[in-house]
Design a protein around this motif. Structure first.
Motif, short mmCIF file in Angstrom:
data_model
loop_
_atom_site.label_atom_id
_atom_site.label_comp_id
_atom_site.label_asym_id
_atom_site.label_seq_id
_atom_site.Cartn_x
_atom_site.Cartn_y
_atom_site.Cartn_z
N GLN B 130 -3.90 2.64 2.56
CA GLN B 130 -2.77 2.54 1.64
C GLN B 130 -1.71 1.59 2.20
O GLN B 130 -1.17 0.75 1.49
N ALA B 133 -3.13 -2.00 2.13
CA ALA B 133 -3.11 -2.60 0.80
C ALA B 133 -1.69 -3.02 0.44
O ALA B 133 -1.46 -4.13 -0.07
N SER B 134 -0.74 -2.16 0.74
CA SER B 134 0.65 -2.45 0.40
C SER B 134 1.18 -3.65 1.19
O SER B 134 1.79 -4.56 0.63
N LEU B 139 4.55 -6.33 0.58
CA LEU B 139 5.65 -5.38 0.68
C LEU B 139 6.01 -5.19 2.15
O LEU B 139 5.14 -5.24 3.02
N GLN B 143 9.55 -0.89 2.34
CA GLN B 143 9.12 -0.77 0.94
C GLN B 143 7.83 0.04 0.84
O GLN B 143 7.65 0.84 -0.09
N LYS B 146 8.63 3.72 1.36
CA LYS B 146 9.38 4.29 0.25
C LYS B 146 8.53 4.40 -1.03
O LYS B 146 8.58 5.41 -1.72
N ASN B 147 7.74 3.38 -1.34
CA ASN B 147 7.02 3.35 -2.61
C ASN B 147 5.60 3.90 -2.54
O ASN B 147 5.08 4.37 -3.54
N ILE B 148 4.97 3.78 -1.40
CA ILE B 148 3.56 4.14 -1.30
C ILE B 148 3.34 5.41 -0.47
O ILE B 148 2.70 6.35 -0.93
N PRO B 151 5.96 8.96 -1.40
CA PRO B 151 5.64 9.71 -2.62
C PRO B 151 4.35 10.51 -2.49
O PRO B 151 4.27 11.65 -2.95
N GLN B 152 3.35 9.92 -1.84
CA GLN B 152 2.08 10.64 -1.67
C GLN B 152 2.21 11.75 -0.64
O GLN B 152 1.67 12.84 -0.82
#
Lengths: 258, 232
Positions: B130, B133-134, B139, B143, B146-148, B151-152
Motif C-alpha cells: 500500500q 503503491a502510494s 504521494l 500524504q 494520512k490518505n492510505i 484510514p485502513q
C-alpha cells in the motif's frame, strides 16, 4: 531506436542485503530510451524485480546511479539548470514513473474512481471534476467504465490489474514500470491485462516490464534483457534473444520456460 | 442490606448521580480525544525510527503500562499540578476545574500509552504494498500516512479503540480519589449523607452499565458501516 532520446540511464547499480552477503544486484548498467519497451526476463531471484524497484527508488540501491531525465535520483541533491545545487525531491520524479505491481496494491478503502483520482488531486492539484472525467475516459479505454464506483474487492484479478494500470496512467507518467503484472492472476485473466499493456506499448509509452510471459515478451518487447545472479547476462532484440541466444545460461533458461 | 427505604433515601440525592454522569462522560470523552492524539503522536514517533525520539516514546509507553493508574493519577495531581495555579471556575456549574483537569491529563497520558501500541500495531498490519503503491504515484510520506495507511489502520483497530473507550469510562472512576465529581464521588457523597452504601453502589453500577454497553454497540454499528469496502 538509436535516434531516440535517453530517458533512464542506469550505471553499475548494486543492491546488497544483509551487510553484503546477499547480492540482489551486482553491477547492472543499461539505458532506456523514450518509446522503448524493455522486457526483463530471468529465473526467480535473478534481481529482475529489484532492478525495476531501484528505478523509482522503492529500493535504495547500495551503489551505482539511476539518471532519470538527466538527474541522478539516487543522490540527495542535484545541480539544476541554473548551476545551483538543490535538494532532490524523489516524490517529484516518482510522479513521472508509473508502477504496476504483482499484487495490484489498489487501495481497498476507496472506490475505483477514488483510487484513480487521489494522486492527481493531491499531488497535481487537479480539480475533482476534471480528475473524474479523465478517470472515466481511461476506464472506458480498458473496458471498465461501469466499475467506477466499485470497491477493489468487488473486482476480479484481471479487472484489478487493469485499474492499477490506468491509476498509474492518471499521472501521465513518462515511463511505466511493470513488476510481474500477470503473475498473481488466474490464467484466463492474463490475456486481458496483456492486451491492455500491448495497446499501451502501441501508443508509444516507454515501458519496462518484468514478466514470465515469454510470448508477450517476444511480441511486444522491443528489447529483451536477460538477468541472472544480479547481472545482465544478455540483451538484444526479441529475435536475437529467443531466436539466437548466445550464453549457455540463457539457452538453459529458455529450454526450461518455452 | 438493600431496602426500599434505602433506595428512597438515596433517591433524594439523585441529582449528584446526574452530575456524576455528566462528569464521567466529559472526563471520558476528553480523555479519548487527547489520549488518541497523544497515542497517534507516540505511535508515529516510534515508527519514525529517529533514535532518541523513538527511545523516549518507548520509555514513556513502558513506564505507563508498568505502573498503577492510581500512582500515575496521584503523581499528576499532587506532584505535577502541585504548584500550578489553575483557574477555579466550575464546568457546567458544578465540576471543579482545578480537579477535573489533572484527572483528564492523567487519564489521557495513561490511555495514550495503551492506545499508541494499538495504533502502532494497526499501522504495521497494513501491507507494505500500500505504501509502495502510494509513493510510486508520487504521494509524500505524510500524504501516504494520512490518505492510505491511517484510514485502513484505524478501521482495523476500531474494535480495540472502542474497547479502550469503554475501559476509560470505567477507569475514570478512580478520579474520585482526587475529588473529581464523577459517579463514584456521588456514591461517596450519598453514603456520607444517608449512611447507605449498597443502594448508591447499585445505582452507580446501573449507570456505568448503561454507559458502556450502548457505547460498545454504537461503535460496533459504525465498524460495520466502515467495512463496506471489505464485502462483495
Amino acid at each position: 531506436m538509436a535516434t531516440n532520446a535517453e530517458l533512464i540511464k542506469v550505471t553499475d547499480l548494486c543492491k546488497y542485503y544483509k551487510d553484503g552477503s546477499l547480492k540482489a544486484l551486482n553491477g547492472v548498467s543499461s539505458t532506456i530510451d523514450k518509446g522503448d519497451v524493455v522486457v526483463i526476463i530471468g529465473p526467480s531471484g535473478s534481481g529482475k524485480s529489484t532492478f525495476l524497484r531501484c528505478l523509482n527508488l522503492l529500493e535504495q540501491p547500495t551503489s551505482g546511479s539511476v539518471v532519470f531525465n538527466g538527474i541522478d535520483i539516487t543522490k540527495k541533491t542535484y545541480v539544476n539548470s541554473e548551476g545551483k545545487t538543490v535538494k532532490l525531491n524523489i516524490d517529484e520524479h516518482r510522479r513521472s514513473m508509473g508502477m504496476v505491481f504483482q499484487h495490484f496494491n489498489l487501495f481497498p478503502h476507496m472506490t475505483v474512481l477514488d483510487n484513480m483520482t487521489l494522486a492527481p488531486i493531491k499531488v497535481k492539484k487537479m480539480n475533482k471534476a476534471e480528475a473524474e472525467k479523465k478517470a472515466k475516459a481511461l476506464l472506458k479505454r480498458v473496458g471498465l467504465e461501469d466499475r467506477a464506483d466499485a470497491y477493489p474487492i468487488q473486482l476480479s484479478g484481471g479487472q484489478k490489474q487493469r485499474v492499477a494500470i490506468v491509476r498509474a496512467l492518471m499521472m501521465e507518467p513518462q515511463v511505466m514500470l511493470f513488476d510481474e503484472p500477470t503473475s498473481a492472476l488466474d490464467p484466463e485473466m492474463v490475456g486481458e491485462v496483456l492486451q491492455v499493456m500491448a495497446e499501451l506499448a502501441n501508443t508509444g509509452m516507454t515501458m519496462v516490464i518484468v514478466t514470465h510471459e515469454m510470448g508477450f515478451a517476444r511480441e511486444v518487447g522491443k528489447r529483451i534483457i536477460f538477468m541472472d545472479g544480479g547481472k545482465i547476462v544478455e540483451e538484444g532484440t526479441p529475435q536475437q534473444i529467443f531466436g539466437n541466444p548466445q550464453s549457455p545460461r540463457l539457452k538453459d533458461f529458455l529450454k526450461k520456460v518455452l | 442490606m438493600l431496602s426500599s427505604a434505602g433506595f428512597a433515601k438515596t433517591w433524594q440525592y439523585i441529582q449528584l448521580f446526574k452530575e456524576g454522569l455528566i462528569c464521567t462522560l466529559s472526563l471520558s470523552a476528553l480523555t479519548v480525544v487527547f489520549g488518541f492524539i497523544l497515542a497517534l503522536i507516540i505511535a508515529l514517533v516510534r515508527l519514525s525510527k529517529v533514535k532518541p525520539f523513538d527511545w523516549l516514546a518507548t520509555a514513556y509507553v513502558e513506564v505507563f503500562r508498568a505502573t498503577p493508574m492510581l500512582v500515575q493519577l496521584f503523581i499528576v495531581y499532587y506532584v505535577i499540578f502541585a504548584n500550578a495555579t489553575l483557574p477555579t471556575f466550575k464546568l457546567f456549574g458544578f465540576i471543579r476545574f482545578e480537579r477535573f483537569l489533572p484527572g483528564v491529563v492523567a487519564l489521557s497520558m495513561n490511555s495514550g500509552a495503551y492506545l499508541s501500541e494499538i495504533i502502532r500495531a494497526g499501522i504495521q498490519s497494513i501491507d507494505v504494498g500500500q505504501t509502495e503503491a502510494s509513493r510510486s504515484l508520487g504521494l509524500t510520506g505524510v500524504q501516504t500516512m494520512k490518505n492510505i495507511i491511517l484510514p485502513q489502520a484505524i478501521k482495523n483497530i476500531l474494535p480495540a479503540i472502542a474497547n479502550e473507550f469503554v475501559t476509560i469510562i470505567k477507569e475514570s472512576s478512580i478520579c474520585y480519589t482526587i475529588g473529581v465529581q464523577e459517579i463514584m464521588y456521588a456514591v461517596n457523597a450519598t453514603k456520607g449523607a444517608t449512611y447507605r452504601i449498597a443502594e448508591p453502589l447499585i445505582i452507580a453500577t446501573l449507570v456505568y452499565f448503561c454507559l458502556t454497553f450502548p457505547t460498545s454497540k454504537i461503535i460496533a454499528f459504525f465498524e460495520r458501516r466502515m467495512s463496506r469496502g471489505d464485502k462483495r
